[in-house]
Design an enzyme around this catalytic site. Sequence first.
Site, PDB file in Angstrom:
ATOM      1  N   HIS A  29       0.866  -1.323   0.106  1.00 44.59           N
ATOM      2  CA  HIS A  29      -0.080   0.117  -0.040  1.00 44.59           C
ATOM      3  C   HIS A  29       0.805   1.417   0.012  1.00 44.59           C
ATOM      4  CE1 HIS A  29      -2.293  -2.917   2.365  1.00 44.59           C
ATOM      5  NE2 HIS A  29      -3.412  -2.428   1.728  1.00 44.59           N
ATOM      6  N   ASP A  77     -10.924 -11.759  10.319  1.00 46.36           N
ATOM      7  CA  ASP A  77      -9.860 -11.803   9.338  1.00 46.36           C
ATOM      8  C   ASP A  77      -8.471 -11.951  10.072  1.00 46.36           C
ATOM      9  OD1 ASP A  77      -8.761 -11.876   6.827  1.00 46.36           O
ATOM     10  OD2 ASP A  77      -8.814  -9.540   6.551  1.00 46.36           O
ATOM     11  N   GLU A  81     -10.427  -6.707  -4.844  1.00 48.25           N
ATOM     12  CA  GLU A  81     -10.510  -7.844  -3.822  1.00 48.25           C
ATOM     13  C   GLU A  81     -11.685  -7.445  -2.993  1.00 48.25           C
ATOM     14  OE1 GLU A  81      -6.785  -7.641  -1.730  1.00 48.25           O
ATOM     15  OE2 GLU A  81      -7.877  -8.682   0.255  1.00 48.25           O
ATOM     16  N   HIS A  99     -11.036 -14.045   3.219  1.00 49.90           N
ATOM     17  CA  HIS A  99     -12.212 -13.287   2.877  1.00 49.90           C
ATOM     18  C   HIS A  99     -13.078 -14.121   2.347  1.00 49.90           C
ATOM     19  CE1 HIS A  99      -9.927  -9.358   2.255  1.00 49.90           C
ATOM     20  NE2 HIS A  99      -9.464  -9.953   3.437  1.00 49.90           N
ATOM     21  N   ASP A 140      -5.017 -13.577  -2.829  1.00 51.95           N
ATOM     22  CA  ASP A 140      -4.047 -13.189  -1.599  1.00 51.95           C
ATOM     23  C   ASP A 140      -4.063 -14.964  -0.715  1.00 51.95           C
ATOM     24  OD1 ASP A 140      -3.241 -10.861  -2.272  1.00 51.95           O
ATOM     25  OD2 ASP A 140      -4.628  -9.861  -0.664  1.00 51.95           O
ATOM     26  N   ASP A 192      -5.985 -13.677   9.043  1.00 57.07           N
ATOM     27  CA  ASP A 192      -4.754 -13.444   7.911  1.00 57.07           C
ATOM     28  C   ASP A 192      -3.467 -14.455   8.338  1.00 57.07           C
ATOM     29  OD1 ASP A 192      -6.011 -11.653   6.289  1.00 57.07           O
ATOM     30  OD2 ASP A 192      -4.989  -9.987   7.021  1.00 57.07           O
ATOM     31  N   ASP A 199       2.269   1.964   3.378  1.00 55.63           N
ATOM     32  CA  ASP A 199       3.286   1.012   3.892  1.00 55.63           C
ATOM     33  C   ASP A 199       4.614   1.462   3.872  1.00 55.63           C
ATOM     34  OD1 ASP A 199       0.840  -0.710   4.157  1.00 55.63           O
ATOM     35  OD2 ASP A 199       1.621  -1.862   2.358  1.00 55.63           O
TER      36      ASP A 199
END
Length: 437
Positions: free
Chosen positions: A99, A305, A230, A269, A294, A307, A102
């Site tokens: 991003h 989420d 996404e 997701h 992803d 991850d 980031d």
Amino acid sequence: MVYFPEVSKVEYEGPKSRNPLAFKYYNPQERVLGKTMAEHLRFAVSYWHTFTLQGNDPFGLPTMIRPWDGYQGMDLAKRRVEAAFEFFDKLNVTYFCFHDRDIAPEGATLRETNRYLDEIVDMLEEYMKSTGKKLLWNTANLFSHPRFVHGAATSPNADVFAYAAAQVKKGLEVAKRLGAENYVFWGGREGYETLLNTNLQLELDNLARLLRMAADYADEIGFTGQLLIEPKPKEPTKHQYDFDAATTIAFLKTHGLADRFKLNLEANHATLAGHTFEHELYVSRIHGMLGSVDANQGDPLLGWDTDEFPTDLYSTTLAMYQILQNGGLHKGGLNFDAKVRRASMTPVDLFHGHIAGMDAFARGLQVAAKLLEDKVFEQVVEERYQSYSDGIGATIVNGTATLSSLEAYILDKELSVHSSGRQEQLLAILNQYLLET
Ligand code: XLS
Ligand code: CA
Ligand code: CA
């Protein structure tokens, strides 16, 4: 400076190796169905989870110990770039994703923020040139800053829409400059908390307007990467507009955007939306919209989420089964949108997480390839739908059947529905392939 002195290059050592810092299944040069594993899998490291995550959660402070701790602002951003390229090299991963926020901090105005961003993009460009590492995708963070509290393209405040648009413009310019193979839109806060204060129609139309502007601008500047949306059903907002693959595809078709966008499907997701990962990949694939992945996994006991790094071999196998049937990922790849747990705080855990995920997908690829080679499930599916290949079934498929022709056909016919779906047998075969391939 060396950021990860405890790790030298991670090499393939095979399934018998007990070296935790070696690949057991991911052998980049191994050929599977005519392509190398590296070509099939196109792994990417996500900048946010790997280089910016600090391990804080709603109940606790940061836990991560990182070699760039103690730096601030642009110094910190530069140390992270140096560390990132050492990490990509040692892990033998070609791609990364980020991003805008980031890689560089925010300034007082968007102009100043863009200046910071440019400085780091200059640095990334040099490192990419000298190492051959590539950008799978970049995206704009349109959700962290308080200005996006009510959404970005779906904010009730037009100034916020303008801010988001300017950020996307810059993001596409960065993508073009760094040769990104894709550009992602994840609708961070594009959703609602309550319909009582929401103009649903305007918000959906505005979301489509921003995407149209982005596609037009990509054409204007000659960015040839794939644009991706996404899907995610919830979190951070209660309801997110890009709920799942089917919803997002319908949205893109309704707004005349389906020829410009594909989807970036995330495993966690999918499960948050009440689907399996392979369901989302399959739905996207049959619409010609499976763009990128992803790669992560959720926790079936938790409703958010998480991850996590993907280690579930059923999921990686069934995902690769869809991806192979898609003819591969093309411009897309497998981005580890995955973070080490808060208690896995040492720098070497970042390697263990990625090695676990890469091996799980490499194994998934091997098993999926064998399943396809042996036509295990293809044959079952073909037989199951046999009745549509001739006779009355063919008239249904070719569009010549009508309600009247079907009534005339069935009125006096004895119907047999007793052929087994063989689900248990098929699951046992899947297990056998997982254990024996
Ligand atoms: C958050 C999303 C996000 C996107 C990129 O849940 O997964 O990280 O992948 O904005
Ligand atoms: Ca994601
Ligand atoms: Ca996620």
